[in-house]
Design an enzyme around this catalytic site. Structure first.
Site, PDB file in Angstrom:
ATOM      1  N   ARG A  71      31.248   7.066  25.520  1.00  0.00           N
ATOM      2  CA  ARG A  71      32.249   7.517  26.483  1.00  0.00           C
ATOM      3  C   ARG A  71      33.583   6.832  26.186  1.00  0.00           C
ATOM      4  NH1 ARG A  71      31.674   5.317  30.655  1.00  0.00           N
ATOM      5  NH2 ARG A  71      29.748   4.154  30.385  1.00  0.00           N
ATOM      6  N   TYR A 201      30.309  14.023  22.005  1.00  0.00           N
ATOM      7  CA  TYR A 201      29.321  12.990  22.298  1.00  0.00           C
ATOM      8  C   TYR A 201      28.910  12.916  23.774  1.00  0.00           C
ATOM      9  CZ  TYR A 201      26.582   8.900  22.556  1.00  0.00           C
ATOM     10  OH  TYR A 201      25.520   8.089  22.788  1.00  0.00           O
ATOM     11  N   GLY A 202      27.656  12.918  24.013  1.00  0.00           N
ATOM     12  CA  GLY A 202      27.010  12.552  25.283  1.00  0.00           C
ATOM     13  C   GLY A 202      27.833  12.716  26.547  1.00  0.00           C
ATOM     14  N   LYS A 210      27.835  12.617  33.828  1.00  0.00           N
ATOM     15  CA  LYS A 210      28.767  11.708  34.501  1.00  0.00           C
ATOM     16  C   LYS A 210      29.939  12.447  35.152  1.00  0.00           C
ATOM     17  CE  LYS A 210      26.098   8.438  33.813  1.00  0.00           C
ATOM     18  NZ  LYS A 210      25.976   7.386  32.878  1.00  0.00           N
ATOM     19  N   HIS A 230      25.279   5.892  40.597  1.00  0.00           N
ATOM     20  CA  HIS A 230      24.783   5.605  39.241  1.00  0.00           C
ATOM     21  C   HIS A 230      23.501   4.778  39.362  1.00  0.00           C
ATOM     22  CE1 HIS A 230      25.967   4.027  34.925  1.00  0.00           C
ATOM     23  NE2 HIS A 230      25.052   4.959  34.878  1.00  0.00           N
ATOM     24  N   SER A 252      26.210   0.848  32.701  1.00  0.00           N
ATOM     25  CA  SER A 252      25.678   1.502  31.510  1.00  0.00           C
ATOM     26  C   SER A 252      25.059   0.481  30.568  1.00  0.00           C
ATOM     27  CB  SER A 252      26.798   2.250  30.801  1.00  0.00           C
ATOM     28  OG  SER A 252      27.362   3.192  31.684  1.00  0.00           O
ATOM     29  N   CYS A 254      22.506  -1.408  30.978  1.00  0.00           N
ATOM     30  CA  CYS A 254      22.099  -2.655  31.635  1.00  0.00           C
ATOM     31  C   CYS A 254      20.705  -2.565  32.231  1.00  0.00           C
ATOM     32  CB  CYS A 254      23.114  -3.048  32.696  1.00  0.00           C
ATOM     33  SG  CYS A 254      24.667  -3.627  31.971  1.00  0.00           S
ATOM     34  N   GLY A 255      19.924  -1.546  31.840  1.00  0.00           N
ATOM     35  CA  GLY A 255      18.505  -1.597  32.174  1.00  0.00           C
ATOM     36  C   GLY A 255      17.967  -0.594  33.174  1.00  0.00           C
ATOM     37  N   ASP A 281      19.025   7.463  35.951  1.00  0.00           N
ATOM     38  CA  ASP A 281      20.469   7.250  35.786  1.00  0.00           C
ATOM     39  C   ASP A 281      21.304   7.602  37.016  1.00  0.00           C
ATOM     40  OD1 ASP A 281      22.483   6.379  33.849  1.00  0.00           O
ATOM     41  OD2 ASP A 281      23.217   8.428  33.883  1.00  0.00           O
ATOM     42  N   ASN A 376      24.843   2.424  20.484  1.00  0.00           N
ATOM     43  CA  ASN A 376      24.782   3.387  21.592  1.00  0.00           C
ATOM     44  C   ASN A 376      24.088   4.687  21.150  1.00  0.00           C
ATOM     45  OD1 ASN A 376      25.314   4.214  24.299  1.00  0.00           O
ATOM     46  ND2 ASN A 376      27.087   5.393  23.608  1.00  0.00           N
ATOM     47  N   ARG A 378      21.176   7.400  21.000  1.00  0.00           N
ATOM     48  CA  ARG A 378      20.418   7.830  22.187  1.00  0.00           C
ATOM     49  C   ARG A 378      19.378   8.882  21.860  1.00  0.00           C
ATOM     50  NH1 ARG A 378      22.597   6.153  27.594  1.00  0.00           N
ATOM     51  NH2 ARG A 378      24.251   4.704  27.033  1.00  0.00           N
TER      52      ARG A 378
HETATM   53  P1  GTP Z   1      22.695   3.926  30.453  1.00  0.00           P
HETATM   54  O1  GTP Z   1      21.846   5.043  29.942  1.00  0.00           O
HETATM   55  O2  GTP Z   1      23.857   3.635  29.549  1.00  0.00           O
HETATM   56  O3  GTP Z   1      23.159   4.139  31.849  1.00  0.00           O
HETATM   57  O4  GTP Z   1      21.814   2.556  30.331  1.00  0.00           O
HETATM   58  P2  GTP Z   1      20.633   1.960  31.232  1.00  0.00           P
HETATM   59  O5  GTP Z   1      21.192   1.240  32.404  1.00  0.00           O
HETATM   60  O6  GTP Z   1      19.609   2.997  31.493  1.00  0.00           O
HETATM   61  O7  GTP Z   1      20.043   0.832  30.256  1.00  0.00           O
HETATM   62  P3  GTP Z   1      18.665   0.806  29.440  1.00  0.00           P
HETATM   63  O8  GTP Z   1      17.473   0.744  30.332  1.00  0.00           O
HETATM   64  O9  GTP Z   1      18.690   1.872  28.429  1.00  0.00           O
HETATM   65  O10 GTP Z   1      18.778  -0.612  28.710  1.00  0.00           O
HETATM   66  C1  GTP Z   1      19.869  -0.933  27.882  1.00  0.00           C
HETATM   67  C2  GTP Z   1      19.508  -2.081  26.986  1.00  0.00           C
HETATM   68  O11 GTP Z   1      19.158  -3.230  27.773  1.00  0.00           O
HETATM   69  C3  GTP Z   1      18.321  -1.788  26.080  1.00  0.00           C
HETATM   70  O12 GTP Z   1      18.583  -2.270  24.781  1.00  0.00           O
HETATM   71  C4  GTP Z   1      17.194  -2.552  26.722  1.00  0.00           C
HETATM   72  O13 GTP Z   1      16.231  -2.964  25.783  1.00  0.00           O
HETATM   73  C5  GTP Z   1      17.887  -3.735  27.390  1.00  0.00           C
HETATM   74  N1  GTP Z   1      17.168  -4.186  28.610  1.00  0.00           N
HETATM   75  C6  GTP Z   1      16.706  -3.394  29.611  1.00  0.00           C
HETATM   76  N2  GTP Z   1      16.056  -4.113  30.561  1.00  0.00           N
HETATM   77  C7  GTP Z   1      16.112  -5.412  30.157  1.00  0.00           C
HETATM   78  C8  GTP Z   1      15.633  -6.638  30.721  1.00  0.00           C
HETATM   79  O14 GTP Z   1      15.000  -6.689  31.778  1.00  0.00           O
HETATM   80  N3  GTP Z   1      15.909  -7.788  30.027  1.00  0.00           N
HETATM   81  C9  GTP Z   1      16.603  -7.753  28.842  1.00  0.00           C
HETATM   82  N4  GTP Z   1      16.828  -8.909  28.227  1.00  0.00           N
HETATM   83  N5  GTP Z   1      17.072  -6.603  28.284  1.00  0.00           N
HETATM   84  C10 GTP Z   1      16.842  -5.452  28.937  1.00  0.00           C
HETATM   85  C1  SPV Z   2      26.167   5.788  30.576  1.00  0.00           C
HETATM   86  O1  SPV Z   2      27.040   5.429  29.764  1.00  0.00           O
HETATM   87  O2  SPV Z   2      26.068   5.288  31.722  1.00  0.00           O
HETATM   88  C2  SPV Z   2      25.186   6.804  30.167  1.00  0.00           C
HETATM   89  C3  SPV Z   2      25.393   7.508  28.896  1.00  0.00           C
HETATM   90  O3  SPV Z   2      24.250   7.074  30.897  1.00  0.00           O
HETATM   91  S1  SPV Z   2      26.584   8.765  29.018  1.00  0.00           S
HETATM   92  O4  SPV Z   2      25.926  10.018  29.288  1.00  0.00           O
HETATM   93  O5  SPV Z   2      27.272   8.813  27.708  1.00  0.00           O
HETATM   94  O6  SPV Z   2      27.504   8.464  30.089  1.00  0.00           O
HETATM   95 MN    MN Z   3      24.198   5.734  32.771  1.00  0.00          MN
END
Ligand code: GTP
Ligand code: SPV
Ligand code: MN
Length: 599
Positions: A71, A201-202, A210, A230, A252, A254-255, A281, A376, A378
């Protein structure tokens, strides 16, 4: 075939087609036959690469331009009639000026190309909480991703009907030259309109996600008495079969996807605990007939971060990508046409194609300090593939929410978990969230910034007004409001190591949260809210001591006072930019926090 007689839809479509001048207009009816033909066409043109049909049936690979991998927040605009409606943390331009600029960019942008018309529903078709959009795009990749991420096709147009006053969100995307200097992601909240140009892209181009489900929907929600957030949605099943639902907002990458699909530690599995995924999400939150808050997931798939996803960290996400999935910007193993990314396993393919398209020796390439997959990169996977998808996933009424969790990546300061005193304080906790930036957006990574409710890049109007809407919703919910918590899985020790194992072990924190909701466990009241007694976080089977938990729960008052008062990054400074738009309740909570910390 034209899928509607709705004159408002047809008039808008004609206007956009006259501007973009495509050689052909194709309605997406949602049939597998049509999607299959598009897949074949994209493979033929090189837009998609077909992956191993035995190991990854129905899966495809796509690579975006290296300048177009995330983004672009600095090129994202909220074009409200006045600047103050967009607020100080959104980019703004007067709608007339922006339309003029964009119309020039779109004019003739689809000459020699096909314009696809994608009718889509955010939320189950026909749910009282669902909303309809129509995306016009010249990208087959977008069509195929939207087919996974949303409910598309004829059923959606039938649902919209022929009434020209029926609400739908107008979305226009043109890939154009993928020129980053002329890239715009623009929301016109008052016009129910989204325009995206020069990206493929995404989050920049899957306009239901979003752009609609957060930016436009947050604005609709404020006016219509609901919320677009979110947030992931998960159901936590206890051994007695009772399921409680939790929503969690993390910025984003962050897990959210990981927490939404977590597999409990073995000792809890044996007792019968389970986690069910409703969404990973986005949540749309409405007050139900019983006065409680109900959540639906407006999406139909997961657009998840690939790196870090493994059998160990997120088995369910990995399983979800085993069929009918599109991979973007990961690496290819040319030996068997499968995919690879950092963190998948310890065996990067020797005969690899890295994300930019160069053939490399994977292990050597990584040893030289390069990454095979973009950070990033996906997967776009259908939600129905998820082994732990909730039976309530399609429930048009949504699920009742017991707890809301905020969280971010904070190496210091924020403890493993704490509870807010009440909804107003919880709104303040969300409003003052901070997190280290990630690869999900273009720009520097690892910089701590304020990201209120994980909505900084996604709020479709003035953030201060949005906080006011949170407070309003809290008043309506009264004592039926979910309890609000804050977590931090990412605290680090002085050597830079994560202090908490995270992933499946986050279940231990969720259990404390649910016990608090049920009034089953005490807590210590401190300056920032309620902190667990260290022995109430179960460490069965972990290589950790109660003292380690204590360290994760310590509140360093000096760090916190700095978080309040730092002239650059402090909460006071942050709030000041909203001037008299800042709700008084937020100023009161800030004063209370500072007084508590100084006491
Ligand atoms: P968006 O799709 O961008 O909104 O991301 P998201 O909030 O769904 O994050 P996602 O669960 O994909 O995790 C992002 C990254 O953080 C990945 O590389 C995970 O492996 C890592 N991660 C997720 N949960 C944890 C956790 O509890 N501890 C640690 N150390 N890393 C984590
Ligand atoms: C985020 O960035 O929070 C995502 C991926 O979930 S995107 O669809 O590119 O916004
Ligand atoms: Mn997201």
């Amino acid at each position: 075939m034209v899928l509607t007689k709705n004159t408002a839809v047809l008039a808008w479509l004609k206007e956009m087609a006259d501007m973009c001048q495509p050689s052909e207009i194709v309605w997406i009816d949602g049939s597998e036959a049509q999607l299959d033909a598009l897949r074949a066409e994209a493979v033929e043109s090189g837009e998609l690469i077909k992956l191993n049909d035995e190991k990854l049936p129905g899966c495809y690979y796509h690579r975006t331009k290296p300048n177009d991998v995330a983004r672009v927040e600095d090129r994202t605009f909220i074009c409200t009639p006045t600047e103050v409606e967009a607020g100080p943390i959104n980019n703004w331009m007067a709608p007339a000026d922006m339309y003029a600029k964009l119309n020039a960019l779109y004019t003739g942008s689809m000459v020699g190309r096909t314009m696809y018309v994608i009718p889509y529903s955010m939320g189950p078709v026909g749910s009282p909480f669902s909303k309809i959009g129509i995306e016009l795009t010249d990208s087959i990749y977008v069509v195929l991703n939207m087919a996974i991420m949303t409910r598309i096709g004829k059923a959606v147009m039938d649902q919209l009907g022929d009434d020209p006053s029926a609400e739908f969100i107008k979305c226009l995307h043109a890939k154009k030259d993928v020129d980053p200097e002329e890239r715009y992601i623009v929301q016109f909240p008052q016009d129910n309109t989204i325009m995206s140009v020069n990206s493929a892209y995404g989050g920049n181009v899957l306009l239901g996600k979003k752009c609609f489900a957060l930016r436009i929907a947050s604005y609709l929600g404020k006016n219509q008495g609901w919320m677009a957030e979110h947030m992931l949605i998960l159901g936590l099943e206890k051994p007695n079969g009772e399921i409680n639902y939790i929503c969690a907002a993390f910025p984003s990458a962050c897990g959210k996807t990981n927490l939404a699909m977590l597999i409990p530690p073995e000792y809890l599995q044996k007792q019968g605990y389970k986690v069910w995924t409703v969404g990973d999400d986005i949540s749309w939150l409405n007050i139900g007939p019983d006065g409680r808050l109900y959540a639906i997931n407006p999406e139909a798939g997961f657009f998840g971060v690939a790196p870090g996803t493994s059998v160990k960290t997120n088995f369910n996400a990995l399983e979800s990508t085993k069929k009918n999935t599109i991979f973007t910007n990961v690496a290819i193993n040319n030996d068997d046409m499968t995919v690879w990314w950092e963190g998948l396993d310890k065996n990067p393919p020797v005969n690899a194609t890295e994300w930019k398209g160069a053939k490399v020796n994977g292990p050597e390439y990584i040893a030289s300090g390069e990454k095979l997959a973009h950070p990033n990169s996906r997967f776009t996977a259908p939600a129905v593939n998820c082994p732990c998808i909730s039976s309530e996933f399609e429930n048009p009424q949504g699920v009742p929410v017991s707890a809301i969790i905020f969280g971010g990546r904070r190496a210091k300061c924020a403890p493993l978990v704490y509870q807010s005193r009440d909804w107003q304080h919880g709104t303040f906790v969300g409003a003052t969230m901070a997190s280290e930036t990630t690869a999900a957006a273009a720009g520097a990574v690892g910089v701590v910034r304020r990201d209120p409710m994980a909505m900084k890049p996604f709020v479709g109007y003035n953030m201060a007004t949005y906080w006011g809407h949170w407070l309003e919703m809290g008043k309506k919910l009264g004592d039926k409001a979910p309890k609000i918590f804050h977590v931090n899985w990412f605290r680090k020790d002085d050597d830079g190591n994560f202090m908490w194992p995270g992933f499946g072990d986050n279940m231990r924190v969720l259990l404390w949260i649910l016990k608090r909701c049920a009034g089953e466990v005490d807590a210590d009241e401190c300056a920032i809210g309620y902190i667990p007694k260290a022995e109430d976080i179960d460490i069965t089977g972990l290589d950790m001591t109660v003292d380690d938990i204590k360290a994760l729960l310590t509140i360093d008052k000096n760090e916190w006072l700095k978080d309040v008062n730092d002239p650059d990054t402090g909460i006071k400074q942050y709030f000041a930019q909203f001037g008299d738009m800042l709700p008084k309740e937020m100023a009161d909570e800030l004063a209370k926090l500072e007084a508590n910390l100084n006491a």
